[in-house]
Enzyme design. Structure first.
Site, PDB file in Angstrom:
ATOM      1  N   SER A 258      38.133  31.616  32.860  1.00  0.00           N
ATOM      2  CA  SER A 258      38.823  32.836  32.475  1.00  0.00           C
ATOM      3  C   SER A 258      38.027  34.019  33.038  1.00  0.00           C
ATOM      4  O   SER A 258      37.438  33.908  34.112  1.00  0.00           O
ATOM      5  CB  SER A 258      38.928  32.877  30.945  1.00  0.00           C
ATOM      6  OG  SER A 258      39.608  34.044  30.552  1.00  0.00           O
TER       7      SER A 258
ATOM      8  N   TYR B 190      46.710  40.581  35.259  1.00  0.00           N
ATOM      9  CA  TYR B 190      45.603  39.637  35.433  1.00  0.00           C
ATOM     10  C   TYR B 190      44.871  39.405  34.115  1.00  0.00           C
ATOM     11  O   TYR B 190      44.726  38.263  33.654  1.00  0.00           O
ATOM     12  CB  TYR B 190      44.645  40.152  36.515  1.00  0.00           C
ATOM     13  CG  TYR B 190      43.457  39.256  36.745  1.00  0.00           C
ATOM     14  CD1 TYR B 190      42.180  39.595  36.275  1.00  0.00           C
ATOM     15  CD2 TYR B 190      43.595  38.044  37.409  1.00  0.00           C
ATOM     16  CE1 TYR B 190      41.100  38.767  36.480  1.00  0.00           C
ATOM     17  CE2 TYR B 190      42.517  37.211  37.619  1.00  0.00           C
ATOM     18  CZ  TYR B 190      41.277  37.577  37.149  1.00  0.00           C
ATOM     19  OH  TYR B 190      40.201  36.745  37.345  1.00  0.00           O
TER      20      TYR B 190
ATOM     21  N   LYS C 131      44.844  35.982  31.644  1.00  0.00           N
ATOM     22  CA  LYS C 131      43.617  35.255  31.293  1.00  0.00           C
ATOM     23  C   LYS C 131      43.469  35.182  29.773  1.00  0.00           C
ATOM     24  O   LYS C 131      43.005  34.175  29.234  1.00  0.00           O
ATOM     25  CB  LYS C 131      42.392  35.947  31.917  1.00  0.00           C
ATOM     26  CG  LYS C 131      42.320  35.770  33.423  1.00  0.00           C
ATOM     27  CD  LYS C 131      42.242  34.306  33.818  1.00  0.00           C
ATOM     28  CE  LYS C 131      41.966  34.116  35.277  1.00  0.00           C
ATOM     29  NZ  LYS C 131      41.917  32.710  35.645  1.00  0.00           N
TER      30      LYS C 131
END
Lengths: 721, 352
Positions: free
Chosen positions: B186, B209, B213
């Site tokens: 991650s 993004y 994650k």
């Protein structure tokens, strides 16, 4: 067996009506006998799975290696073509060959037969990727824009509907990859000819280069034979912007293969647009610069009189090539491109065009999956040379069961030797005395084929009982063969001692920076090959056992070739194979060549390292399992299961190297015995061959004679003790 | 099986991916002598990046074998695999099942982002107002609104959350076994503030993004227990710290690159544990999770992290994921629903 084409309910011809016909030079033509009256040959029955009943052996599994070897050669003799002596095979794998044939016929307005439409479509659909439905460069590869777009176009041109599920699936994959705009150069060229792309978006390949003096290092005459054979006609077609007339079907296809409307695309901006998935070998900056300059030159500078002159030169060179190859050209790609140029220059109904189309069936090969296009017009000489040698080496030369096979094969090889030179000015070397890969009419000398043919001929004619065959080929002819072979050894500053494939290395390696193809590596000039060098050593060495002709020169040649081989061993003990898969294949040839010069496990670190490398790859079941991806990655990749061909290669290598670990040898031999069918044959497995690092190609006869050789040599281990 | 390990490393051509592969080879050969063979399967979207990384790793391995005379046999393989294309994901599953009988480590390293470049004005402002946070979180990166993939899903969501989940579900039975480890990479900037329960598919977010994650971490929380208790499959979550990553370094010019490095060092000297700076240090946590983490002693609920001291020596950090069970369940349900939908869409896709 149900193929995808059957699951789709696609039409199929009556497979009992196909016949493979040959001639004395080994031509392979499939004809469809509507009457079904002619008797199919054993090979036809085998290939089409049509009432094929070879002799069965008892017990079903051979009790020992000697018996298994015998059965393998017996099966091979059963499918040998009676008339020509060849061992026919489907030389398939590449998926960018049919496009040339289909484009040529469409462009030249030569109608397709219903039969070929049906079976070509079947083959292409059956070789689509099982998950994404696209096609790659070859049948074992991931789907690419090149493979997917050209095969999709073939299916449409041959009459399949855009809404057929196979085409829907393929089109979806093509769109996800960005559409046909991302084609590499060859794809762009084919689509331009079909008026499905525009020539302004294809990088230039000006035929004027042929007009330069030969001393210029990048003169096309110095390029690798296949590359220059393709760029010659492609340059003409590009320069003259040759394309089909637009019709309704082509309009429809235009709307199907791009992500944007066709008329909105400025093709001139896409010369270098290649999908990331296709781009194996990106352009160098040098090439991009050269292309920009040449594009400008073509658009603004090149005068018409020069175009005419270049066109004339191209057609003259093409006609020379047609004379040199009896209208075959070196291989199907250049054949199809040449055909289009001849059609434009000489006319569709010209006698020249007739001679070209007469040769087209030589490249088409029928299989139960459908009709494919072979990589060349066959593997005839290569297969026969090995089959004869290995039958002898395995100890069966004097077995009456194989007398016929050996004589027929021998006579085929003798007939196949070149006895004429090429046309003056066609950038070809002396060839009289050499041998081709496929057939004499095809006309191209190959180093390893010449060597292996000489060896095969000598082996057979020196077997007791076959001496009468010596009269059928004079000593002079064998000397001519040796002359050609010796002339192919590179002696310059670079790669001294090595043999390349068809010719000497004539151009500098830096030319590779101008490789425009994007999908193949090492294509611009000849390169040294470990396998070709090994085969040449084998041929030369065997010759010296029977004839003192040019003894000293041959000894020098062998010594420098051996030095080359040793220098090219990788740190892990392997050699990279450029024509077969991959380290196992090259390792076998290298160890065989070294063994003829007295290098064995007991006395050579080179051989020890090689044996350790190979032995470490043996799987738990005793077999060997190299995958084609080794060739792409330059690193050994394991296939999902052990296969008979790499096992045979490894076993041969270790036996000839006199590797002492008996258990390794025993397990490998037992694997080969267990995998054999009760008729002595082996089932088709993973692909055996490769070219230009990226394209897989099948060699179906390898499983018969390499297994036979491996088992025969293994049997002799105990028999000789 | 014990002596042959197979590792799948997605996005192996990135800086972190390359270091993960190298450290895997080095540490297995020195610390796990019971392993005789290691196969590393690298993935990428394009063929030439695959050949480049394999060439590099081969050369690395050869040097290592010469230097340390280690006996580990290392081999390589590859898959071409696009995580924003479900047919490609299915192809990857198909090819993996055909070629292998087991997978021991899967490093979910590749990730999709929409980093378009740097907002200089924002960077300058942040440099003066809050430099440590700016160069930890990257507040001035330009992402834009989430874009859709060709499959109609938010591309970042599909690549970073759904595709890996789908792949695991498809290969679980045949390739994963008790002891197999899923290593979820991650980021340190996956903050709950970016999560929107009404946009789990990440079609509207401007922080696609970071959000993807975070959702990956929620999905991990929702699945690791059952995977381990039912099938013995371990899931380890980590963040690799702040380092020069392929997600943004290639978009930089030399001036920006040097400025970035300087700021990273400054952050580290001021006590930031996150600034590994170099991918070699960033690969610490992924490798630790693969080779050293022990489910009997270490918790899979924790988010592990690559970390350093001020002077740059390697550390492992541990942190808790800030989440609620409710949100984790939401993400799992959403993803399960999508899985059902795609299984139906792709049910006739394979034809051989």
């Amino acid at each position: 067996m149900e193929f995808p084409s059957d699951k789709y309910g696609m039409p199929k011809t009556d497979h009992t009506k196909w016949r493979l016909t040959t001639d004395s030079f080994g031509r392979q033509n499939w004809i469809y006998d509507e009457t079904n009256m002619s008797t199919p040959s054993n090979f036809t029955r085998y290939q089409m799975k049509n009432d094929f009943n070879p002799p069965q052996f008892e017990p079903k599994t051979a009790p020992n290696a000697r018996e298994a070897a015998f059965r393998s050669f017996k099966f091979l003799s059963h499918i040998q073509d009676e008339d020509s002596g060849i061992f026919p095979c489907q030389y398939g794998g590449p998926m960018f060959l049919l496009i040339g044939y289909v484009t040529a016929k469409y462009f030249c307005k030569i109608p397709f037969t219903e039969i070929e439409k049906i079976e070509i479509c079947r083959y292409i659909v059956n070789r689509a990727h099982p998950v994404d439905g696209g096609w790659g460069l070859h049948t074992y590869g991931d789907s690419t824009v090149f493979g997917t777009s050209i095969n999709y176009v073939i299916l449409r041109l041959l009459g399949m509907s855009a809404s057929h599920p196979a085409l829907v699936k393929a089109r979806s994959k093509l769109m996800r990859m960005g559409g046909a705009i991302g084609n590499p150069m060859w794809g762009k060229a084919y689509l331009s000819i079909l008026n499905l792309y525009d020539w302004s978006g294809v990088n230039p390949s000006p035929p004027e280069f042929w007009m330069l003096p030969y001393c210029v290092p990048f003169h096309p005459g110095r390029w690798w034979v296949h590359t220059r054979a393709i760029y010659l006609p492609m340059g003409y077609l590009s320069m003259n912007r040759c394309k089909c007339e637009l019709n309704d079907l082509l309009q429809e296809i235009r709307s199907e293969i791009y992500t944007k409307p066709y008329n909105s695309i400025d093709f001139s901006k896409h010369r270098n647009t290649v999908c990331g998935v296709d781009l194996y070998y990106p352009h160098s900056k040098m090439l991009d610069f050269a292309n920009s300059m040449l594009t400008f030159y073509e658009k603004r500078i090149r005068p018409d009189w020069l175009k005419k002159k270049a066109s004339k030169l191209v057609i003259d060179l093409i006609m020379d090539d047609m004379k040199n190859t009896d209208y075959l050209a070196i291989a199907p790609i250049s054949n199809a491109l040449n055909a289009m140029v001849i059609c434009v220059e000489k006319g569709r109904d010209s006698p020249e065009m007739e001679k070209v189309t007469f040769r087209w069936p030589d490249f088409l090969f029928m299989t139960s999956e459908g009709m494919l296009m072979s990589g060349t017009n066959g593997v005839q000489v290569w297969d026969v040379a090995f089959a004869l040698q290995y039958c002898c080496v395995a100890g069966f030369a004097q077995n009456p069961e194989f007398k016929d096979m050996l004589i027929k094969g021998y006579r085929f090889l003798v007939r196949s030797q070149f006895d004429t030179e090429c046309v003056e000015g066609s950038f070809r070397d002396k060839r009289s005395g050499g041998w081709p890969f496929s057939t004499k009419p095809q006309g191209f000398t190959v180093s390893d084929c010449t060597a292996e043919s000489i060896k095969a001929i000598l082996m057979v004619q020196n077997t007791p009982g076959f001496e009468f065959l010596k009269d059928e080929i004079s000593t002079q002819r064998l000397h001519d063969g040796i002359d050609v072979l010796l002339s192919l050894q590179n002696k310059g500053k670079f790669h001294t001692g090595a043999f390349a494939s068809y010719e000497l290395i004539k151009g500098p390696e830096i030319l590779e920076k101008l490789n425009p193809a994007e999908v193949f590596g090492n294509i611009m000039v000849e390169y040294p090959y470990v396998e070709c060098t090994d085969s040449s050593i084998l041929g030369l060495h065997h010759f010296t056992l029977h004839d003192p002709y040019r003894q000293d020169e041959i000894t020098d040649a062998i010594n420098s070739a051996i030095d080359y081989i040793i220098s090219f061993q990788r740190p892990d003990g392997s050699w990279y194979g450029s024509w077969g898969v991959c380290f196992t294949y090259a390792g076998m040839f290298a160890l065989e060549a070294l063994s003829t010069q007295g290098y064995f496990y007991s006395n050579s670190k080179v051989v020890q390292r090689a044996c350790h490398f190979l032995a470490s790859k043996q799987e738990d079941d005793g077999g060997f399992a190299e995958d084609f991806r080794s060739c792409e990655l330059f690193s050994y990749v394991k296939h999902e299961q052990s296969e008979v061909v790499p096992t045979a290669w490894a076993l041969i290598a270790l036996l000839l190297a006199k590797y002492p670990e008996r258990s390794v040898l025993n397990k490998a031999a037992q694997f080969l015995i267990n995998k054999q069918n009760s008729d002595g044959s082996y089932d088709a497995g993973h692909v055996e061959g490769v070219f230009n690092h990226s394209c897989a190609i099948e060699y179906p006869n390898y499983k018969f004679y390499f297994c036979g050789k491996a088992l025969g040599l293994y049997a002799q281990l105990d028999e000789n003790n | 099986m014990e002596n042959h390990r197979v590792a799948l490393v997605t996005g192996a051509n990135g800086y972190l991916g390359q270091c993960i592969c190298r450290r895997l080879i080095t540490e297995i050969s020195t610390d796990h002598k019971e392993v005789e063979k290691l196969t590393i399967v690298v993935t990428s979207r394009t063929f030439r990046t695959v050949t480049a990384i394999v060439k590099d790793l081969q050369s690395f391995t050869q040097k290592l074998q010469l230097k340390s005379k280690c006996k580990l046999q290392v081999s390589f393989d590859y898959l071409l695999f696009d995580q924003t294309d479900m047919v490609s994901v299915l192809t990857a599953s198909y090819q993996l099942q055909k070629r292998f009988t087991h997978l021991d480590y899967i490093f979910f390293n590749s990730s999709h982002s929409q980093m378009g470049g740097i907002d200089y004005w924002q960077a300058t402002k942040d440099f003066f107002t809050n430099p440590i946070r700016a160069f930890t979180v990257g507040t001035f990166k330009i992402q834009g609104v989430a874009r859709k993939s060709g499959d109609g899903m938010g591309a970042t969501f599909e690549a970073n959350v759904f595709a890996p989940y789908f792949l695991v579900q498809h290969i679980k039975e045949s390739l994963l076994h008790p002891g197999s480890r899923l290593i979820w990479i991650s980021t340190s900037i996956s903050l709950p503030e970016f999560f929107d329960p009404n946009d789990i598919g990440i079609e509207k977010s401007e922080h696609s993004y970071e959000c993807s994650k975070y959702e990956l971490e929620l999905l991990h929380q929702a699945t690791y227990k059952q995977l381990y208790e039912k099938d013995g499959i371990q899931s380890w979550l980590l963040q690799p710290g702040v380092f020069k990553s392929t997600t943004f370094v290639p978009t930089m010019n030399i001036f920006m690159y040097i400025s970035m490095l300087v700021m990273f060092y400054i952050c580290r000297w001021f006590g930031s544990p996150y600034h590994c700076i170099y991918p070699e240090l960033a690969s610490n946590a992924p490798i630790w999770c693969a080779l050293k983490a022990d489910p009997k002693v270490d918790s899979m609920a924790i988010k592990y992290g690559s970390s350093t001291s001020r002077l740059g020596s390697e550390r492992l950090m541990r942190s808790n994921v800030d989440f609620t069970e409710e949100n984790a369940a939401l993400v799992l349900d959403y993803v399960k629903g999508l899985e059902k939908e795609w299984d139906e869409k792709l049910k006739d896709q394979v034809l051989e």
